[in-house]
Design a protein around this motif. Structure first.
Motif, PDB file in Angstrom:
ATOM      1  N   PRO A 173      11.330 104.718  67.558  1.00  0.00           N
ATOM      2  CA  PRO A 173      10.253 105.400  66.835  1.00  0.00           C
ATOM      3  C   PRO A 173      10.625 105.799  65.416  1.00  0.00           C
ATOM      4  O   PRO A 173       9.740 106.016  64.583  1.00  0.00           O
ATOM      5  CB  PRO A 173       9.981 106.638  67.695  1.00  0.00           C
ATOM      6  N   ALA A 174      11.920 105.877  65.123  1.00  0.00           N
ATOM      7  CA  ALA A 174      12.342 106.217  63.763  1.00  0.00           C
ATOM      8  C   ALA A 174      12.049 105.080  62.797  1.00  0.00           C
ATOM      9  O   ALA A 174      12.002 105.289  61.585  1.00  0.00           O
ATOM     10  CB  ALA A 174      13.825 106.558  63.741  1.00  0.00           C
ATOM     11  N   GLU A 175      11.878 103.877  63.321  1.00  0.00           N
ATOM     12  CA  GLU A 175      11.608 102.721  62.481  1.00  0.00           C
ATOM     13  C   GLU A 175      10.216 102.156  62.694  1.00  0.00           C
ATOM     14  O   GLU A 175       9.612 101.635  61.758  1.00  0.00           O
ATOM     15  CB  GLU A 175      12.640 101.624  62.747  1.00  0.00           C
ATOM     16  N   THR A 176       9.723 102.217  63.928  1.00  0.00           N
ATOM     17  CA  THR A 176       8.449 101.593  64.266  1.00  0.00           C
ATOM     18  C   THR A 176       7.505 102.614  64.873  1.00  0.00           C
ATOM     19  O   THR A 176       7.838 103.253  65.870  1.00  0.00           O
ATOM     20  CB  THR A 176       8.660 100.435  65.266  1.00  0.00           C
ATOM     21  N   ALA A 177       6.324 102.764  64.270  1.00  0.00           N
ATOM     22  CA  ALA A 177       5.351 103.726  64.774  1.00  0.00           C
ATOM     23  C   ALA A 177       4.628 103.184  66.003  1.00  0.00           C
ATOM     24  O   ALA A 177       4.387 103.907  66.966  1.00  0.00           O
ATOM     25  CB  ALA A 177       4.350 104.074  63.677  1.00  0.00           C
ATOM     26  N   ARG A 178       4.274 101.909  65.956  1.00  0.00           N
ATOM     27  CA  ARG A 178       3.573 101.313  67.097  1.00  0.00           C
ATOM     28  C   ARG A 178       3.644  99.799  67.010  1.00  0.00           C
ATOM     29  O   ARG A 178       3.932  99.222  65.957  1.00  0.00           O
ATOM     30  CB  ARG A 178       2.119 101.765  67.143  1.00  0.00           C
ATOM     31  N   ALA A 190       7.101 100.363  70.658  1.00  0.00           N
ATOM     32  CA  ALA A 190       8.069 100.749  69.632  1.00  0.00           C
ATOM     33  C   ALA A 190       9.413 101.082  70.296  1.00  0.00           C
ATOM     34  O   ALA A 190       9.511 102.063  71.029  1.00  0.00           O
ATOM     35  CB  ALA A 190       7.551 101.939  68.843  1.00  0.00           C
ATOM     36  N   SER A 196       7.740 107.923  58.386  1.00  0.00           N
ATOM     37  CA  SER A 196       8.837 108.673  57.769  1.00  0.00           C
ATOM     38  C   SER A 196       9.770 107.796  56.936  1.00  0.00           C
ATOM     39  O   SER A 196      10.650 108.306  56.238  1.00  0.00           O
ATOM     40  CB  SER A 196       9.658 109.378  58.851  1.00  0.00           C
ATOM     41  N   ARG A 234       5.220 100.155  60.618  1.00  0.00           N
ATOM     42  CA  ARG A 234       6.414 100.897  60.245  1.00  0.00           C
ATOM     43  C   ARG A 234       6.194 102.402  60.388  1.00  0.00           C
ATOM     44  O   ARG A 234       5.094 102.904  60.191  1.00  0.00           O
ATOM     45  CB  ARG A 234       6.795 100.563  58.796  1.00  0.00           C
ATOM     46  N   ALA A 235       7.260 103.093  60.728  1.00  0.00           N
ATOM     47  CA  ALA A 235       7.183 104.543  60.885  1.00  0.00           C
ATOM     48  C   ALA A 235       6.780 105.207  59.578  1.00  0.00           C
ATOM     49  O   ALA A 235       7.187 104.784  58.490  1.00  0.00           O
ATOM     50  CB  ALA A 235       8.535 105.083  61.360  1.00  0.00           C
TER      51      ALA A 235
END
Length: 282
Positions: free
Chosen positions: A208-213, A205, A126, A123-124
């Motif tokens: 990117p606002a939801e998933t970091a990798r 991803a 942020s 998960r991101a």
């Protein structure tokens, strides 16, 4: 895109799987048409047949639970899915009054340079809820996923995995479903759906606002005692965790992995007195 089924709570707390050889090494996925000996699937169907008569979703997803042609190293996982009882997976089970939001996660097994592996995402950082936490792809069922008591969770698991990681669902063979589990803090009723990554596709991803990798973890790393510890939540709760691929996997995801390794006979003895503290935001 990602709507729930996250690692909000822990699931209750041999040898590593053999490296592929023979037929499986020559042809990853074992696509030789051989009928595996497993007959019963999680929804009442049988090998190669959808338990409810449908062969796919409206968008072309193959929603059959099919154990044919799986690599031999998945045999103990298939057997574990067939025989495991809900209480052997967790003490948190769906409320009898039907409360809880239906959701699903995809537990996707593939084959990489180090042998069997699992697909995970992070998960991101942020996000307000569990920033940076690894999890299976998944989320809440949408109306278009269909009946939550039949193929709805299968469709949701594939849809969410496609939306979050970009994988091509056409390359995924669903082969089993674990009993529904419950995450009390978020009131999600989670159906773990198991798949074989028959034809791997590029992943990453999507948002990117939801998933970091998005990353894969070799099962050999998950069974390595050096990568295992008990995660200590600020509340004092203890649960299994894994330190792999520059990530600490804990909570619901780690609990399910822990139980799969155990019932598949892949678990190796590890030091349960070793503890890893979780951040207060966990």
């Amino acid at each position: 895109m990602t709507r729930g089924a996250r690692d909000d709570s822990s699931v209750a707390q041999a040898a590593a799987p053999p490296a592929p050889s023979g037929r499986d090494a020559a042809a990853p996925g074992g696509r030789d048409g051989h009928d595996r000996r497993h007959g019963h699937d999680g929804y009442g169907g049988h090998d190669g047949h959808d338990g409810h008569g449908g062969h796919g979703g409206r968008d072309g997803y193959d929603l059959r639970l099919n154990t044919r042609g799986l690599p031999e190293w998945l045999d103990p996982v298939v057997e574990a899915v067939r025989t495991v009882r809900p209480t052997q997976l967790s003490r948190f089970l769906p409320p009898e009054d039907g409360r809880g939001r239906q959701s699903a996660v995809l537990i996707l097994f593939g084959e990489g340079p180090k042998g069997p592996e699992l697909l995970l995402m992070e998960r991101a950082g942020s996000l307000r809820s569990h920033p940076g936490q690894p999890s299976f792809p998944g989320g809440a069922l949408d109306p278009e996923d269909g009946d939550p008591h039949t193929t709805g969770p299968l469709h949701a698991a594939l849809r969410e995995a496609e939306e979050e990681t970009g994988l091509d669902p056409a390359g995924v063979q669903l082969f089993g479903v674990l009993p529904r589990l419950y995450i009390p803090v978020s009131e999600f009723v989670v159906t773990p759906v198991l798949g074989w990554w028959r034809d791997p596709s590029p992943v990453g991803a999507v948002d990117p606002a939801e998933t970091a990798r998005v990353f894969t973890v070799p099962v050999a790393d998950l069974t390595d005692p050096a990568h295992r510890a008990m995660a200590v939540h600020p509340s004092g709760h203890l649960g299994p965790s894994f330190t792999v691929n520059n990530a600490l996997v804990w909570g619901f995801t780690a609990g399910v992995i822990d139980r799969l390794l155990h019932f598949a006979g892949w678990e190796r003895p590890w030091d349960r007195s070793r503890q890893v503290p979780l951040d207060w935001r966990a």
